[in-house]
Design a protein around this motif. Sequence first.
Motif: not given
Length: 702
Positions: A88, A245, A247-249, A503, A505, A507, A699
């Motif tokens: 990250e 949002n 980033q995709e969760l 929720d 993420n 990564t 991801a």
Amino acid sequence: MGIMGYLRDRMGTILAIFIGFALLAFVAGEVIKSGSSIFKDNASEIGEINGSAVSYKEFNDRLDLSTAQFKQQSGQSISPQITSYLQETTWNQFLTDRLLGKEIEKLGITVGDAETQNMVSGANPDPQIARQFTDPQTGQFDRSKLNQFLQYLQSPKADTAQLSSWRTFLTELIKDKKRQKYMALVGTGLYVNTLDAQDDYQAKNKLANFKYTVLDYASIPDSKVTLTDDDYSAYYNEHKSEFKNKQELRSFDYVSFNAAPSKEDSLGIKTQVDKLAADFKASTNDSLFVQINSETKTPITYLKKGQLEPKLDSVMFSAAPGFVYGPYLSGTNYKIAKLISARVEPDSVKARHILLNPATEGGIDKAIAKADSIKKLIIGGKSFADLANSFSTDKAANQKGGDLGTFARGTMIPAFDDIIFAAKKGDIKIFTTQFGVHLVEILNETGSSKVVKVAQVDKLLEATQKTQNEVYNKAQAFLGTLTKDNFEAQAKKAGLVVKKADDVNGTAAVLPGLDNARALIKWAFKAEKGDFSEEVYPIGDQYVIGSLTQIKPIGYLSLDAVKKQIEPAVRVIAKGKQLAEKLQTALNGASSIDQAAQKAGSKVVPVQNVVFANPVIPASGPEYKVIGAIFGAQPNKLSKPIAGAQGVYIYTLDSFVNPAALTNAIREKQTLGQALTQRADGQVLEALKDKANVKDNRAKFL
């Protein structure tokens, strides 16, 4: 890089001349060479920032450097949690570099040659340089050491890897200077005027005295509140900006089958370890015994009190050599420890050395013979520094005449420490390690402490293959009962606890109770809503099966996606309406807050000396709306009902106590300006991120 510097690196202590990302290629070169990429060779892009691609290779190279730096600075192993953190932060480094770099380029910000020279060797070198040439004894910057290093870089003896790393470091130093200039431009554009200072002074010093009564939201049971679609829609539309949002969760349910060692497994391991303990006690070659029988090949070296785990530390320093402790359970391992020897040695040693390479000297015997000849020259009065420069292969130490400085046990490798810390001041020792033949002169010794040498043997307490097979078969049998959307029902039927991962993420690597759930999370980001995992995932001592329950894409989330999340807040608003009506009824015909409170069935609470800058009602908590309204109120007037954080309030202001007039706003303006500037750095970057077009594909590959 010098060999002794590398020895120190291997022990988790950085002795390289410079730190920071740019020089890590130099500092951690050997660590990086032994690593391997976590990315697929045929992949091309891990992401894109404003049209600028980030390749897997450049991301992985920087991640390798960050990982190596973390290992050196912390001495810790790389856990899944740390890996996730480093991934990250590495991604955020790319974001910062690309986003700020573009702004800097647009503004034409530069750093000239003279400015670069001044940062390196001027009157006030850059802090990154000054820190590395600070005398640890005095805490003062040592310019002579800096000049010595710069002269070395310009000499024919300079190592090409060091030169390359130095150039890279300068490039990063210049980039950092440009960023500082950019932030300085932003800071210069910020201004605090006298009115701002006056407002801030009043907010911190003007006092309000008031009375209030409150009807708590908790006074209405949740079951007495019916929420409508209009309630949800109204809240969603008012707060839609909060549901963007970035980033995709994804959310999923999962069940786990425990494959931890059974009692039978534990008893079997304990029986083995009991026999090992008897053999260990009788052993005459403890080092060989450890190498043959231990799961963890812990180096057998002298340690000070506090360096052993607590169970051993409490017994080994009062025991006699040959004493065996254990078997005992430590974490997931059975351990046995044997005290080999104990002695008193210095806390730290100052030494200098000459290192010979047997490969270039014709073998170890010839290298030792050469070291003996050099020792005779030193005893005869020859300059140690001159001999080090002529013969030693440790180029880093040679810059200081072979001086290793003052170091504590544990800084070097055990084979080096054991000889040096057993020597006396003035001794010249010749010995061999895996790095070559050392000639070391002991210049000084400081302090003294008892140290012990303890050999340890451990056996992992793990499930047998039989136990693992039985649990795995149970997991497979459960998997065979699943169809789309029946996961929860089948889990209940099987008596399994359904755990939730909400929720997550793309990564992430860790879930509650699962330390390395990367494979399960990768599955979740390839699945469709309602899918269950088509295989059983072994994670630690668990076998895990998941079911995807929700996908939250990038962008504004729909009302359905956040409905569960906002339900508590929507219910509070609905309760607030009921309580406000009750208080409004109580206000009708009331001439004082006491009358209104009596009709509402509540109590009046007096409050003294509240300031606007700290909007807290004692014994209640932060109440921004209520305190804000009070500071805009007229004395002795009953308020309308106000929905706060804890409940619905009515109040009456008794009085304000105004502070003395602010006669000099300069100090107030400076304080506000500094706070504004400090916030600006982070806020500028966040603003650039919000505007940026970022594609994050991590991801799929991490």
